[in-house]
Design a protein around this motif. Structure first.
Motif, PDB file in Angstrom:
ATOM      1  N   PHE C  69      45.108  41.963  31.969  1.00 25.47           N
ATOM      2  CA  PHE C  69      45.033  40.510  32.163  1.00 25.47           C
ATOM      3  C   PHE C  69      44.198  39.818  31.096  1.00 25.47           C
ATOM      4  O   PHE C  69      44.405  38.673  30.767  1.00 25.47           O
ATOM      5  CB  PHE C  69      44.486  40.194  33.555  1.00 25.47           C
ATOM      6  CG  PHE C  69      43.216  40.933  33.881  1.00 25.47           C
ATOM      7  CD1 PHE C  69      42.020  40.552  33.323  1.00 25.47           C
ATOM      8  CD2 PHE C  69      43.248  42.020  34.765  1.00 25.47           C
ATOM      9  CE1 PHE C  69      40.855  41.220  33.635  1.00 25.47           C
ATOM     10  CE2 PHE C  69      42.076  42.690  35.075  1.00 25.47           C
ATOM     11  CZ  PHE C  69      40.877  42.301  34.507  1.00 25.47           C
ATOM     12  N   GLU C 106      50.060  45.244  43.656  1.00 21.60           N
ATOM     13  CA  GLU C 106      49.200  46.381  43.974  1.00 21.60           C
ATOM     14  C   GLU C 106      48.870  46.410  45.462  1.00 21.60           C
ATOM     15  O   GLU C 106      48.717  47.464  46.073  1.00 21.60           O
ATOM     16  CB  GLU C 106      47.906  46.314  43.170  1.00 21.60           C
ATOM     17  CG  GLU C 106      48.077  46.508  41.668  1.00 21.60           C
ATOM     18  CD  GLU C 106      48.266  45.185  40.954  1.00 21.60           C
ATOM     19  OE1 GLU C 106      48.402  44.164  41.637  1.00 21.60           O
ATOM     20  OE2 GLU C 106      48.282  45.185  39.711  1.00 21.60           O
ATOM     21  N   ASP C 133      33.364  44.787  40.585  1.00 19.62           N
ATOM     22  CA  ASP C 133      33.740  43.811  41.603  1.00 19.62           C
ATOM     23  C   ASP C 133      34.448  42.622  40.952  1.00 19.62           C
ATOM     24  O   ASP C 133      33.863  41.574  40.718  1.00 19.62           O
ATOM     25  CB  ASP C 133      32.485  43.349  42.344  1.00 19.62           C
ATOM     26  CG  ASP C 133      32.826  42.280  43.372  1.00 19.62           C
ATOM     27  OD1 ASP C 133      33.934  42.343  43.929  1.00 19.62           O
ATOM     28  OD2 ASP C 133      31.987  41.390  43.580  1.00 19.62           O
ATOM     29  N   ILE C 134      35.729  42.817  40.623  1.00 16.76           N
ATOM     30  CA  ILE C 134      36.514  41.743  39.989  1.00 16.76           C
ATOM     31  C   ILE C 134      37.781  41.514  40.818  1.00 16.76           C
ATOM     32  O   ILE C 134      38.165  42.373  41.613  1.00 16.76           O
ATOM     33  CB  ILE C 134      36.897  42.129  38.543  1.00 16.76           C
ATOM     34  CG1 ILE C 134      37.665  43.446  38.526  1.00 16.76           C
ATOM     35  CG2 ILE C 134      35.668  42.203  37.668  1.00 16.76           C
ATOM     36  CD1 ILE C 134      38.217  43.801  37.162  1.00 16.76           C
ATOM     37  N   PRO C 135      38.438  40.377  40.647  1.00 18.27           N
ATOM     38  CA  PRO C 135      39.586  40.044  41.502  1.00 18.27           C
ATOM     39  C   PRO C 135      40.609  41.177  41.613  1.00 18.27           C
ATOM     40  O   PRO C 135      40.985  41.567  42.719  1.00 18.27           O
ATOM     41  CB  PRO C 135      40.190  38.834  40.791  1.00 18.27           C
ATOM     42  CG  PRO C 135      39.044  38.184  40.121  1.00 18.27           C
ATOM     43  CD  PRO C 135      38.127  39.292  39.699  1.00 18.27           C
ATOM     44  N   LEU C 136      41.012  41.755  40.469  1.00 17.51           N
ATOM     45  CA  LEU C 136      42.039  42.798  40.526  1.00 17.51           C
ATOM     46  C   LEU C 136      41.660  43.890  41.527  1.00 17.51           C
ATOM     47  O   LEU C 136      42.461  44.289  42.368  1.00 17.51           O
ATOM     48  CB  LEU C 136      42.233  43.417  39.137  1.00 17.51           C
ATOM     49  CG  LEU C 136      43.221  44.580  39.086  1.00 17.51           C
ATOM     50  CD1 LEU C 136      44.632  44.113  39.416  1.00 17.51           C
ATOM     51  CD2 LEU C 136      43.206  45.261  37.723  1.00 17.51           C
ATOM     52  N   ARG C 138      39.470  43.705  43.957  1.00 23.71           N
ATOM     53  CA  ARG C 138      39.453  43.172  45.325  1.00 23.71           C
ATOM     54  C   ARG C 138      40.873  43.167  45.884  1.00 23.71           C
ATOM     55  O   ARG C 138      41.095  43.438  47.060  1.00 23.71           O
ATOM     56  CB  ARG C 138      38.886  41.759  45.328  1.00 23.71           C
ATOM     57  CG  ARG C 138      37.391  41.717  45.069  1.00 23.71           C
ATOM     58  CD  ARG C 138      36.854  40.319  45.174  1.00 23.71           C
ATOM     59  NE  ARG C 138      35.405  40.272  44.960  1.00 23.71           N
ATOM     60  CZ  ARG C 138      34.711  39.145  44.999  1.00 23.71           C
ATOM     61  NH1 ARG C 138      35.327  37.990  45.242  1.00 23.71           N
ATOM     62  NH2 ARG C 138      33.412  39.175  44.787  1.00 23.71           N
ATOM     63  N   LYS C 139      41.857  42.900  45.007  1.00 26.03           N
ATOM     64  CA  LYS C 139      43.254  42.886  45.446  1.00 26.03           C
ATOM     65  C   LYS C 139      43.649  44.268  45.962  1.00 26.03           C
ATOM     66  O   LYS C 139      44.212  44.410  47.051  1.00 26.03           O
ATOM     67  CB  LYS C 139      44.134  42.482  44.259  1.00 26.03           C
ATOM     68  CG  LYS C 139      45.600  42.331  44.581  1.00 26.03           C
ATOM     69  CD  LYS C 139      46.361  41.848  43.346  1.00 26.03           C
ATOM     70  CE  LYS C 139      47.839  41.678  43.644  1.00 26.03           C
ATOM     71  NZ  LYS C 139      48.589  41.303  42.427  1.00 26.03           N
ATOM     72  N   MET C 303      44.854  37.535  45.785  1.00 24.97           N
ATOM     73  CA  MET C 303      44.880  36.538  44.724  1.00 24.97           C
ATOM     74  C   MET C 303      45.389  35.187  45.215  1.00 24.97           C
ATOM     75  O   MET C 303      45.111  34.162  44.613  1.00 24.97           O
ATOM     76  CB  MET C 303      45.740  37.026  43.557  1.00 24.97           C
ATOM     77  CG  MET C 303      45.170  38.237  42.844  1.00 24.97           C
ATOM     78  SD  MET C 303      43.406  38.111  42.545  1.00 24.97           S
ATOM     79  CE  MET C 303      43.399  36.731  41.405  1.00 24.97           C
TER      80      MET C 303
END
Ligand SMILES: Nc1ncnc2c1ncn2[C@@H]1O[C@H](COP(=O)(O)OP(=O)(O)OP(=O)(O)O)[C@@H](O)[C@H]1O
Ligand SMILES: Nc1ncnc2c1ncn2[C@@H]1O[C@H](COP(=O)(O)OP(=O)(O)OP(=O)(O)O)[C@@H](O)[C@H]1O
Ligand SMILES: [Mg+2]
Ligand SMILES: [Mg+2]
Lengths: 366, 323, 310, 519
Positions: C69, C106, C133-136, C138-139, C303
């Motif tokens: 990304f 995912e 600890d990043i959005p991806l 967390r997804k 997301m």
């Protein structure tokens, strides 16, 4: 720092490093051979890639910009007798400072926004250096530990902010939104274009000029002002400083503030100049390269600029190398940098001593 | 799992996390007590980790791996030694160079050998150190407190963990009670005094640097042969620098070094288990805050309790008779 | 005319035991199948993203696969400069006439492995270890948790993140420690989305006689019989697809979202783990998969609102 | 005549030490030029010479610390190669260095054992060493606490440790480089008695010193060095201080300052019940009171380490004071004024005891050292900047008027000789026409030529109406310069005398703490 060997200034600042670099490349050449590539053509590619084209040169100087900032940062602290390993964290905070201004005040015109952003970057960097400085001065907490710790803290802080506070909602990328155009530090090729001189695009931007200006300024500050005198006195002999009535505490704090501020300016190049948004790990190790740069440059602004450009060459040339010789990975570039630092920074005696003997007939007796 | 068991678990993992730090920290101690500053600990850990993993994988023996790791680390230590002792080069720069060389070479060679970006294949069976169960550990486990401490904290680690602790004992003993130790302490403070006493400054410093190499070698081997059972590029993840911090924290003394490293290990272990805790009122504490906790605490402890740490006087400066 | 494919990997590098490696594997498959050479580049810092893309575009490479990304803004820029070069970006959507965006669901894959985890767990406690600890990540976690709860609403899920610097993706030691910590708390199945750090996680679970779950590529083979399964994110097939499309002039710009339906995500079942997957586990997983595809089960995408139910 | 005498008559045995054509260069500095020297067994042999004459270098060569570029060393007639101290020690040579070779954080015992541990483990060796120290302290009266940390010992005792190191190694050629520079008259006499004993036991003693009085007192023969050359070797009996001084400097020098009576002015500096405690909290200066008037020199005598340094630093504003008051002119120096910087502006200037640690910044250019403490002054400014030209010009003038050699403002400070460094410091402080001048050890490690010069300056300053406080461990310096003397011991003032009405003996007693509360 190291043994007092007397050689003419130009030998110290130019000839010795040059020889050292050559030696480093010879050794690196062996590694290249081991990988089954031709060291000579590799060297040529590296040099041509870094200096042979307008774009290459642009990249070289763009990298150098970061190193000049961090190198100066380390050097200033060094003159005050402090070892600031915190450049990485201070630069990170600088990014935060720049971003806050560029995001919050983007209604301002460029002529106001850019300087403000730069100031804020410096201020944040300085602030991050202040605490370790204060702890060192007041509590005697060893600045090497505290700055290492503050690097870690800075990265944690940045991740938190980018993920939970400042990040683009709904986007995967851990970064802020792109700044308004007004926040952009113009690329050199953009400027050149305005004057009708077309030069190839590269990330090289006005921050490079700022970096050179800072180098000059630091020279003046260190060797031509009362503050610089105080800083160098404290660094060279705290007891003499005490005798002279120069406050160690004040000098330590001020020197570290300057140091942190300089490190913070990395953000002007990376964040405001190139990325135009705040993102994770944008410092990519510049803070640590700064240590090597400063010491290789003998903590002298001029030497630092030279050393920075050398590393710029290694980074950019290395990239081209990785392109044209796929078997040479980015790790090779790291290795070569390591060798250069070793030879030019630590094994320089190999070359300086004989030269010194040749020049002054001194250097015996021990 | 009961509170006590929970405590034991934390302590256990604290010990594991502390061991590599401890090795590196002691290495730094030897080097700097002799007057040679060593910020190349990170690099030595890394080459050792790689050489150990590679050799152990090649010869299917953790012990061979250990030997290789130590050898590699010593080799780098000697480069540092040559640069700063014989050539009187800048000790910090040399350290930085060592770190970069290690980072580059391990990945480079590793990739050339295994084609996995410097990773070694995972180590199995004899290629890695298995936890030892000390005699009577099983039975002891039944006994409350003491027994369980013995069974879960004292017992159940790999050889190198015990070696690390032995190294602490040895270090403090040798420094305090032996001729070599006395001379080493002296050379770090005033090399001229050692020189005029008819002892070779160079010899002492090389000896110290090599010892540092050996210790880093074991630390690196512990990382790749025990904890990860594989090598990954940059897997030392800054441990060398934390060890440096620990060294200063411990004011260059062996037992304090032991306690400091243990403390750092425990802080880490606790932080791991604190992730995701919900503080009443505040709500869930951000992960990053907890990850930052050990570092913040270190600073606070340092500022609060440790105070000034004065390094060996001669450390960082090459020995020259010329004035 | 021949295609000249190229790849620009993300900072993790081509051997990150994660999606970069997936792309690499795909490219290798393509090379074997067609004998067509490709070029790739591992960046060292952010500035090199643009540099590399531009460099490949200028040398006439196409399609150029940008992995990760973080490449978005670079692709956006360079794609404008080279309108007739084809770009494919993975894990991110870039809206441009000559850019193909490939994103994966995912969360759907994670849901399935979560479900399997819950079914395999005896303690009713399972774990998740993320890199940063990043959005991806967390997804991933969010989908996983949903899957677990779906199979066993009373199940407990421990979550840990490794660190806040690049090292977080390359720290097997920390990974192992995190896994051990979760095992101490009773977890007996642990899913990782942490690149190289995951190697330590799988190692720790295997050593403790617990089960690990691999990610991105099929990691069942790392510790045969000790890895429950792997959440497959078929970056490799996606890569092969792009290259082939380009080769047959079928390459199209636009967004392709690869979920279970498209076979873009899934879970790995092979000799290494078939002993671990009981018939009814498989049945349940397959049913859930069908329901997700049919829409009967809605797996919430973190997301979509940066939130995770439950 | 002194003990050394008896060597003279008896038939020549092989000299215990013989140097032939020793030559040594340090880069451009030619420290020893083809030096020959013969030292008789059992004699006390003095070596005198200006600073930088090459004495220490020559002895460092004998001791193997430096290797000679050319020349031969013979011990008891046999040629020996001495490439390292190890070999010197083996040849029975021991040395008490001018700049002590001690490891300060270590204990006396450790320092003595270093290099002679006797075994891989310290235990056994330590026991032996203790016994040995015990023996030496009873035999020669060299008592010392083996477990004391050397760094905490007063210099006098530190030197004793150096001496003990040599004796424990059983040296029979003993070299002492300027040993008395750090001793009181009593301590010095004690040392000399010891040296005579050693000589009578057949050991050979080589004594380097600046103090001709000592040469005359203890040595049997004396050699004179000048600018790296051995210019003469004489029987002490047949020479005189005047002759030696002339040989050393190469010209006539007067050995004592002549000065008229003091014309006292107003009270310029007043100290009342001053108490100073150090960082560890131990009181260094206890309840000290005295005053200094314009136009007089008040000397502070005392064995080094008895609070003079702390007193000086407290007065200069470098140390916080724990009690009492300091009055400068008419204004009391409150905490707000207690800063060297502020005090300087108010006309209290300070020539520190230690030029290399305080008075100057060794790595700086001379001109930069020459403005230490005054870099804020208007005259050095050019707008926001330091005016380099002003600084250099100013320094050049000072160097000329104070005959600093070489007169090179841009030369690195460390490159100047001690004496010249000292002149630089004096020039800096004196030139600012102080109201009060604090002077610490103005002539430590400085040669006769320079001493003469410095003393003249101080007297001239006094006559110009400056109030001068002179701290010195050299009693003759105090006797020669001061009008009044305050004696300190253990941080207390043990007595105050007019120099015209006292003598070295009395002062020596006061310094030793034997105070009859008369003053
Ligand atoms: N290690 C050294 N490096 C460079 N020059 C030196 C060194 N040691 C001595 N010198 C120079 O050699 C000359 C002789 O120095 P030396 O110390 O022997 O003189 P000295 O007679 O002992 O003087 P002093 O009475 O001050 O002790 C001096 O010019 C000195 O500066
Ligand atoms: N490290 C050095 N390298 C080169 N020359 C030196 C060095 N140190 C001192 N010198 C030169 O040696 C001469 C004497 O130095 P030294 O320190 O021995 O002086 P000194 O013994 O204090 O003599 P004095 O007190 O009479 O000036 C000086 O001219 C000085 O320039
Ligand atoms: Mg001298
Ligand atoms: Mg001398």
């Amino acid at each position: 720092m190291s043994a007092p060997i007397e050689v003419p200034r130009w030998v110290d600042l130019a000839l010795v490093p040059a020889l050292a670099v050559v030696a480093a490349f010879l050794v690196a050449g062996l590694v290249v051979l081991a990988i089954g590539e031709n060291p000579l053509s590799a060297t040529l590619i590296l040099l041509r890639g870094a200096l042979g084209s307008g774009e290459g040169l642009g990249f070289t100087l763009y990298y150098a910009t970061n190193f000049i900032f961090t190198g100066l940062a380390v050097a200033v602290a060094f003159h005050a007798g402090l070892f600031n390993i915190g450049g990485e964290g201070q630069a990170t905070l600088g990014g935060l400072g720049a971003a806050l201004v560029c995001l919050r005040l983007d209604f301002l015109p460029a002529w106001a926004l850019v300087p403000l952003g730069a100031l804020s970057a410096a201020a944040f960097g300085a602030a991050w250096a202040f605490i370790p400085a204060w702890l060192q001065a007041r509590r005697g907490s060893h600045i090497v530990i505290t700055t290492i710790m503050f690097n870690m803290l800075a990265s944690a802080l940045l991740v938190y902010l980018l993920v939970n506070v400042m990040g683009k909602p709904g986007s995967m990328s851990v970064e802020t939104r792109v700044f308004a155009p007004a926040a952009h530090v113009p690329f050199v090729h953009e400027l050149a274009a305005q004057f009708g001189v077309p030069i190839p695009a590269s990330p090289l931007n006005l921050s490079f000029v700022l970096a050179l200006a800072m180098a000059a300024l630091m020279w003046v500050v260190l060797w031509r002002t009362r503050l610089g005198y105080a800083i160098r006195t404290v660094g060279a002999s705290p007891t003499a400083a005490a005798y002279a009535g120069i406050s160690n505490t004040r000098v330590i704090v001020v020197a570290m503030l300057i140091s942190g501020g300089l490190a913070g300016l990395v953000a002007v190049n990376e964040i405001m100049g190139v990325q135009e948004r705040l993102l994770l790990e944008f410092t990519s190790g510049a803070g640590f390269i700064g240590i090597a740069v400063a010491l290789m440059g003998r903590s002298h602004p001029f030497g630092i600029v030279l050393a920075s450009i050398l590393f710029g060459v290694l980074y950019q040339g290395g990239t081209e190398l990785a392109f044209d010789m796929p078997s040479i990975t980015r790790d090779m570039v790291v290795t070569i940098s390591g060798l250069v630092i070793l030879f030019a920074g630590a094994l320089d005696g190999l070359f300086r001593r004989p030269l010194a003997a040749a020049f002054a007939g001194r250097g015996k007796g021990a | 799992m009961d509170v006590f068991g929970f405590g034991i678990a934390i302590f256990d993992s604290g010990v594991r996390l502390a061991v590599p730090l401890l090795f590196a920290c002691l290495a730094g101690l030897w080097s700097e007590r002799s007057g040679v500053v060593d910020i190349g600990l990170e690099g030595k850990l890394l080459v050792a980790a790689f050489a150990a993993a590679a050799a152990s994988h090649r010869f299917d023996s953790a012990w061979v791996g250990l030997a290789a790791g130590i050898a590699a680390s010593i080799a780098f230590a000697l480069v540092h030694g040559f640069a700063v002792i014989s050539q009187r080069g800048n000790q910090i720069v040399s350290g930085v160079a060592i770190n970069m060389l290690a980072a580059g070479l391990t990945a480079l060679v590793g990739n050339a050998w295994y084609g996995q970006g410097g990773r070694t294949p995972p180590l199995e069976g004899a290629m890695r150190y298995q936890p030892l169960t000390l005699p009577g550990a099983e039975q002891a486990a039944a006994v409350p407190v003491v027994g369980r401490l013995y069974a879960y904290v004292v017992s159940g680690h790999s050889v190198l963990v015990y070696v690390a602790i032995a190294a602490v004992v040895a270090t403090s003993f040798v420094l305090a009670r032996t001729r070599f130790g006395l001379r080493l302490r002296a050379v770090g403070e005033n090399p001229a005094a050692v020189d005029t006493a008819g002892i070779s400054v160079t010899g002492l410093r090389y000896a110290a640097v090599v010892i540092a190499g050996v210790l880093c070698g074991m630390g690196g081997a512990y990382l790749s042969l025990d904890q990860a059972a594989a090598f990954l590029p940059l897997m030392t993840a800054g441990k060398g620098f934390i060890a440096l911090a620990a060294l200063i924290f411990a004011k260059w003394r062996a037992w304090p070094a032991f306690w400091t490293c243990l403390l750092f290990g425990l802080l880490d272990a606790v932080a791991i288990r604190l992730q995701g805790v919900v503080v009443p009122g505040v709500g869930q504490v951000p992960v990053q805050a907890i990850q930052a906790l050990p570092y913040a605490l270190t600073v606070i402890l340092l500022a609060g309790f440790i105070g000034r740490a004065i390094p060996p006087r001669a450390s960082g400066t090459p020995y020259v008779k010329e004035r | 005319q021949e295609v000249k494919p190229a790849i620009v990997y993300d900072l993790g590098g081509k051997f990150d035991k994660s999606f970069n490696e997936g792309v690499y594997n795909g490219a290798e498959q393509f090379k074997k199948a067609t004998g067509i050479e490709y070029r790739d580049f591992e960046i060292q810092n952010d500035a090199q993203r643009e540099q590399a893309l531009r460099r490949f575009a200028r040398d006439g490479f196409s399609p150029i696969v940008a992995v990760g990304f973080s490449q978005a803004s670079a692709v956006e820029k360079v794609a404008k400069e080279f309108p007739n070069a084809k770009f494919t970006i993975i894990d991110m959507v870039v809206d441009a006439p000559n850019v193909q965006s490939v994103v994966f669901k995912e969360h759907e894959g994670s849901f399935l492995v979560g479900l399997l985890a819950a079914k395999a767990s005896k303690t009713g406690k399972v774990g998740f270890v993320g890199g940063m600890d990043i959005p991806l990540i967390r997804k991933f976690a969010c989908g996983y948790v949903q899957g677990v709860k779906f199979a066993n609403p009373s199940a407990e899920v421990f979550q840990n993140m490794t660190g806040t610097t690049g090292a977080a993706w390359n720290d097997p030691v920390k990974g192992a420690e995190l896994a051990k910590a979760q095992i101490d708390r009773g977890a007996d199945v642990i899913y990782h989305a942490a690149g190289g750090t995951g190697i330590g996680v799988l190692r720790a679970t295997a050593d403790a006689g617990k089960l690990g779950i691999g990610v991105d590529s099929n990691q069942n083979g790392l510790h045969p019989g000790k890895v429950l399964t792997s959440m497959l994110k078929r970056v490799d097939t996606a890569t092969v697809a792009t290259f082939t499309q380009a080769k047959d002039n079928k390459w199209k710009a636009g967004v392709s979202v690869l979920g279970l339906a498209e076979g873009g995500v899934g879970w790995a079942l092979d000799d290494n783990n078939k002993a671990l997957i009981t018939a009814d586990m498989k049945a349940a997983a397959d049913k859930a998969a069908a329901d997700i595809i049919s829409g009967a089960i809605k797996v919430h995408d973190y997301m979509s609102d940066q939130k995770c139910p439950g | 005549m002194s003990a050394g005498g008896e060597g003279a008559g008896s038939p020549e045995p092989a000299p215990s030490l013989e140097l032939v054509g020793i030559d040594k260069r340090f880069g451009e500095v030619h420290a020893n030029k083809a030096v020959d020297l013969v030292v008789r067994r059992g004699s006390i042999h003095g070596i005198v010479g200006e600073n930088g004459a090459g004495k220490s270098t020559l002895m460092s060569i004998v001791y193997g610390f430096y290797e000679a570029d050319a020349g031969e060393i013979r011990v008891n007639g046999r040629p020996v190669r001495i490439r390292a101290p190890r070999e010197a020690i083996a040849a029975g040579i021991g040395m008490v260095h001018q700049h002590f070779m001690l490891v300060e954080p270590l204990s006396v015992l450790d320092n003595v054992m270093l290099g002679a541990e006797g075994g891989a483990l310290l235990r056994a060796g330590a026991r032996k060493a203790r016994a040995e120290l015990e023996r030496l302290s009873t035999e020669y009266g060299l008592a010392i606490d083996p477990d004391a940390i050397v760094g905490d010992l007063p210099v006098g005792l530190q030197q004793r440790v150096e001496l003990l190191k040599a004796l424990v190694r059983g040296a029979d050629i003993l070299v002492l480089d300027e040993p008395t520079a750090v001793l009181t008259p009593e301590e010095a006499d004690h040392l000399f008695r010891l040296l005579r004993v050693l000589a009578s036991e057949g050991k050979t003693v080589i004594l380097i010193t600046h103090k001709l009085r000592e040469i005359m007192a203890v040595t049997s023969r004396v050699s004179v060095m000048r600018r790296g050359e051995m210019v003469a070797t004489l029987d002490t009996a047949d020479t005189s201080p005047g002759q030696l001084a002339e040989l050393m400097v190469g010209r006539r020098v007067l050995l004592r300052v002549e000065k008229g009576p003091a014309r006292l002015g107003a009270l310029r500096l007043q100290v009342q019940n001053l108490t100073v405690v150090d960082a560890k909290g131990t009181p260094r200066v206890r309840d000290v009171s005295f005053g200094v008037h314009a136009g007089e020199i008040v000397g502070v005598a005392g064995i080094s380490g008895n609070g003079q340094s702390e007193l000086l630093e407290a007065l200069a504003g470098m140390r916080p004071i724990a009690g009492g008051r300091i009055t400068l002119g008419s204004t009391e120096i409150g905490p707000e004024l207690r800063d060297p910087h502020v005090l300087r502006r108010r006309g209290l200037l300070h020539v520190p005891e230690d030029r290399l640690r305080m008075g100057l910044v060794p790595p700086f250019e001379a001109c930069e050292s020459a403005i230490l403490g005054f870099h804020e002054e208007e005259r050095y400014r050019a707008g926001p900047l330091l005016s380099r030209d002003a600084v250099i010009e100013d320094t050049r003038e000072k160097m000329e008027s104070y005959d600093v050699r070489p007169p090179a403002p841009l030369l690195r400070t460390s490159k100047f000789s001690g004496g010249n460094q000292q002149k630089l410091v004096l020039a800096r402080e004196i030139e600012r026409s102080p109201k009060v001048l604090l002077v610490g050890q103005p002539t430590r490690g400085v040669d006769i030529g320079a001493i003469e010069f410095i003393h003249r300056r101080l007297v001239a300053l006094r006559d110009a109406g400056v109030a001068i406080l002179l701290v010195s461990v050299e009693l003759d310096e105090i006797m020669g310069l001061a009008d009044r003397v305050v004696v300190m011991c253990g941080g207390r003032v043990t007595g105050e005398r007019l120099t015209s009405e006292t003598d070295e003996r009395e002062l020596g007693l006061l310094m030793a703490g034997v105070s009859e509360q008369a003053a």
